[in-house]
Scaffold this active site. Structure first.
Site: not given
Length: 273
Positions: A14, A12
């Site tokens: 963020d 991922d």
């Protein structure tokens, strides 16, 4: 599956690599480690607003080098899904350039006239007119697709309504539930694995959310690594009936050489592959 067996990585963005446009400790070094070892990887995001080129530039501004071919967005996953449903189809799209570009590159024609699909993604300019068109087209038989289920998104002033909120409005008006492509649907991870020619049994997923990254990684059959540098903490983990394979404080713990040794320039450890 133990970490030494991992050959490929999905991560991922963020809360894992960046936080508020600032690179998190160890992120740049981990990306460099993967490049040095020629490890296949992809950076994933549910954000469908930006193209991979836009996100590559934004990450570079944060001090992270991620080529655009190493980025996989929910918009790209949605376009990949649509292209596997029909060849050269038609769609009415509610979204930004990241979504419209991906769907266009998948060979779709975007139209308001009897489209096969209505596709709703993230945008900061939702209009009553476009939502009304989407509702009418779905009522007339168009298939309802959503890039991601996130109900809200962040902003400096507070939360913003996001794709999931608009999708709920359309569902309420039409009685039709959408097919959601992005996390936590493992479909997004499977399309990412296909993108880099990886197998779930030898791939790990790094994320900061139990309800998207970890559950989808688990359901896709991957080794899962939860970092506590984003939205989750140990108390959050206890709320769920499943567990990640690993819990670490941040991606710096995945480095072959401790970050402190890199920063100190320790000649006995710096530069070890």
């Amino acid at each position: 599956m133990d970490r030494p067996q991992i050959e490929c990585w999905l991560t991922d963005m963020d809360g894992v690599l960046v936080q508020e446009n600032q690179a998190l400790p160890g992120a740049a070094e981990l990306l460099a480690q993967w490049r040095r070892k020629d490890v296949p990887y992809l950076v994933l995001t549910n954000n469908s607003i930006y193209t991979a080129r836009d996100l590559s530039a934004r990450l570079r501004h944060s001090g992270l080098t991620v080529p655009e071919d190493r980025i996989w967005t929910s918009a790209m996953a949605t376009a990949d899904f649509l292209s596997n449903q029909v060849e050269s189809g038609t769609a009415f799209v509610v979204g930004e350039v990241g979504l419209t570009t991906a769907i266009h590159e998948a060979g779709f024609i975007m139209t308001e006239t009897d489209p096969e699909f209505v596709v709703v993604g993230e945008t900061h300019t939702y209009s009553f007119e476009s939502i009304t068109k989407a509702i009418r087209l779905i009522n007339n038989g168009a298939r309802f697709i959503v890039t991601n289920p996130d109900a809200t998104g962040p902003s400096p002033e507070g939360v913003l309504p996001a794709t999931g909120s608009i999708a709920a409005l359309i569902t309420k008006a039409t009685g039709r539930e959408p097919y959601v492509v992005g996390k936590p649907n493992p479909m997004m991870f499977r399309s990412a694995l296909n993108r880099i020619g990886a197998h779930s049994m030898t791939t790990a997923m790094i994320g900061d959310r139990m309800d998207t990254d970890i559950v989808a990684g688990m359901e896709a059959g991957m080794h899962t690594v939860l970092v506590l540098s984003g939205i989750s903490d140990h108390a959050e983990v206890l709320k769920y009936p499943f567990r990640p394979n690993e819990i670490i404080s941040g991606v710096h713990e995945l480095l072959d050489v401790p970050l402190a040794d890199m920063e100190s320039g320790d000649p006995d450890t710096a530069g070890i592959a």
